[in-house]
Design an enzyme around this catalytic site. Structure first.
Site, PDB file in Angstrom:
ATOM      1  N   ARG A  24       0.820  -1.222   0.000  1.00 49.69           N
ATOM      2  CA  ARG A  24       0.000   0.000   0.000  1.00 49.69           C
ATOM      3  C   ARG A  24       0.848   1.265   0.000  1.00 49.69           C
ATOM      4  O   ARG A  24       0.381   2.331   0.420  1.00 49.69           O
ATOM      5  CB  ARG A  24      -0.965   0.039   1.187  1.00 49.69           C
ATOM      6  N   ARG A  28      -3.165   5.948  -0.238  1.00 52.67           N
ATOM      7  CA  ARG A  28      -3.802   6.849   0.718  1.00 52.67           C
ATOM      8  C   ARG A  28      -2.903   7.604   1.681  1.00 52.67           C
ATOM      9  O   ARG A  28      -3.299   8.636   2.205  1.00 52.67           O
ATOM     10  CB  ARG A  28      -4.855   6.053   1.481  1.00 52.67           C
ATOM     11  N   ARG A  37      -6.563  11.880  -6.558  1.00 53.66           N
ATOM     12  CA  ARG A  37      -7.801  11.107  -6.465  1.00 53.66           C
ATOM     13  C   ARG A  37      -9.039  11.986  -6.276  1.00 53.66           C
ATOM     14  O   ARG A  37     -10.166  11.470  -6.345  1.00 53.66           O
ATOM     15  CB  ARG A  37      -7.711  10.116  -5.298  1.00 53.66           C
ATOM     16  N   ASP A  73      -6.998  -2.363  -7.442  1.00 52.79           N
ATOM     17  CA  ASP A  73      -7.866  -2.807  -6.359  1.00 52.79           C
ATOM     18  C   ASP A  73      -8.222  -4.261  -6.629  1.00 52.79           C
ATOM     19  O   ASP A  73      -8.361  -4.673  -7.792  1.00 52.79           O
ATOM     20  CB  ASP A  73      -9.135  -1.946  -6.316  1.00 52.79           C
ATOM     21  N   TYR A 148     -15.344 -12.030  -1.022  1.00 50.64           N
ATOM     22  CA  TYR A 148     -16.098 -10.807  -1.331  1.00 50.64           C
ATOM     23  C   TYR A 148     -17.360 -11.128  -2.135  1.00 50.64           C
ATOM     24  O   TYR A 148     -18.424 -10.567  -1.897  1.00 50.64           O
ATOM     25  CB  TYR A 148     -15.239  -9.829  -2.131  1.00 50.64           C
TER      26      TYR A 148
END
Lengths: 338, 338
Positions: A24, A28, A37, A73, A148
């Site tokens: 990661r 973010r 973004r 993702d 998921y």
């Protein structure tokens, strides 16, 4: 010309410089990422080649890490295959029609891998910019995709998925074969476009007992990994809470096992019989501790990693959103000095 | 008069009948519970003695389990101590002022255990109704309390709490001592009012490495457990994802170790040296599978449990909200027939 340190280590050799990157790292925690973004949805940002490439490159420029990891993702290949999935801020991936029955699986497996040309294009931009730093391709492992799809949203214990694997093993097998191929197709696209290694993220594997993992998940990870390794790149297999599963994850066909922060690397190496390259496992919780506490921890991680044939330094989980990026830059310099 | 099967087993003897109860048996899976709870908040339902008693008794009447577990919430002792905490539907416990600094800890530890007379009254009602079936007292372990207090809400990896324990170990120690005493006070109230055993739930202990657990959590669980055991009742220590921690959890001073669904009981028994009473560990995911699949699994759990000195059958995690209560009733009959 010597190979990049990352690829040396992934091949089981000990390069002069200890390689380091962060799960990661693209994303973010970086202000330049948050600026890019603004107003752009998660899946859209993964499928705009210029944007995905720029986000992938940002941490390499800033931190001087030894690898880029392709920004994407876990849900992107499902979206490309035409599955109705959205990433809801504050929630995570939400699947419009969760897969709960044999009929649901029938409908799902009719979906073919979609057009991944935007992904290939992003990879080509990254590779052209990167010069010697290798790009690592990214995909979710079949169990995590299936979890998921069955739950429909993030879940703590993945109960519905774990029920399905026991209640209807034949449907589970068909779902997992499909997920394995979707996942493999997604990574192969990245490798064909220039990624020089790949990492399969089985984020939720730690919800499984070893028996369930070995019977109902590993064979399908093996299916994905075989399709990626046939392209001649090393593959890393990672999940959190997988201390009991490390051997099975390696035996699914991984060159490198990623270790989460819960298991010391010397213990992971012992469990793996001393023959497997390790990646990990700085505790992300310490990124926000005083530097001397973090430094002592990193030195300990590196020391324990010396027991393995080779070691790529990483976190034991993804970079937390609130991390001060300067700490990561300083960490890279520290690791390179060891 | 022989002791109840549960207490026989908790004492390390093998009673004639294999005892069984279910974590979260009191609560959300029962229609009679949902009816009682209509329009009543979670904490309110725990503090109305008639209501808490009735909810505790419902599963005993319905399923014929070998124990009642006191219906409460991990947050109740914090609420009683005057900490501003709410249980938000769909979110879980939310702490109005998360504890992040030394000053926050200062403010927190000024709170004294509150008036728990409503809890004592509920326990007395339950015990009067129960006849021979023992009531098990309930509390969250200090780490789990502290994790909620520091994070402010449910969290996957409890990052802020894990940062605090390393960044400011002295504040962490003060926070944990306080949480340990609050937790002990809450269970002692239940035992003094008639509970004949107690279970300490360390729901989030599995987020810790063994080193972190041993250094920063176990000593405080030990502080709680010692205060409960001094009243002469057996104590069970349970958390999920704790396969690596079983020995440390036992050594904190537990008579019985609860095992989650990830580790087979014979393996748990091996890790514990064959001397510890086990509780567990039917996989809750199988409650929704066809009966023959569930039955085979339960028989396997019981078989593996025979390796331990004694075994109390339970789930490897709480009853999921969607569970068909008739399956639980049938399960009790099955276990009693084995």
């Amino acid at each position: 010309m010597t190979a990049p340190a990352l690829l040396e280590a992934y091949s089981g050799r000990r390069p002069e410089r200890l390689p380091v990157w962060f799960m990661r790292q693209a994303g973010r925690s970086l202000p330049e990422y948050r600026a890019l973004r603004e107003g752009v949805g998660m899946i859209e940002s993964c499928l705009r080649p210029d944007l995905a490439a720029e986000i992938t490159l940002q941490p390499v420029r800033r931190h001087g890490v030894d690898a880029a990891i392709f920004f994407s993702d876990i849900m992107v290949p499902l979206h490309l295959a035409g599955v109705d999935v959205t990433i809801q801020p504050g929630v995570g991936p939400v699947v419009a029609e969760p897969v709960r029955s044999a009929a649901d699986v029938d409908r799902l497996v009719d979906h073919q891998p979609g057009d991944a040309s935007a992904v290939a294009e992003a990879v080509r931009i990254v590779v052209a910019e990167l010069d010697e730093t290798p790009l690592i391709g990214f995909a979710g492992a079949p169990f995590t995709l299936a979890a998921y799809l069955v739950e429909g949203r993030p879940s703590r214990d993945h109960l519905a998925a774990r029920t399905l694997m026991h209640a209807d093993p034949e449907s589970w097998r068909r779902l997992m074969r499909w997920a394995a191929d979707i996942s493999a197709d997604f990574v192969r696209t990245q490798v064909r476009a220039g990624a020089r290694a790949a990492q399969l993220f089985d984020s939720w594997a730690g919800a499984l007992s070893l028996d369930d993992y070995a019977s109902h998940a590993a064979p399908f990870s093996a299916r994905t990994l075989a399709q990626v390794r046939s392209l001649g790149v090393p593959v890393v297999h990672f999940g959190t809470g997988t201390g009991e599963l490390l051997g099975a994850m390696r035996d699914a066909g991984a060159d490198v096992v990623g270790v989460d922060y819960r298991i010391p690397l010397d213990e992971a190496n012992r469990r793996l019989g001393g023959t497997t390259v390790l990646q990990g496992n700085i505790d992300p919780a310490l990124l926000d501790a005083p530097w001397d506490v973090l430094e002592a921890h990193v030195r300990d991680v590196v020391e324990r990693g010396r027991s393995a044939p080779a070691h790529v330094v990483n976190l034991g989980h993804g970079v937390p959103p609130g991390t001060d990026p300067d700490v990561l830059t300083r960490l890279v310099a520290l690791v390179h000095s060891l």
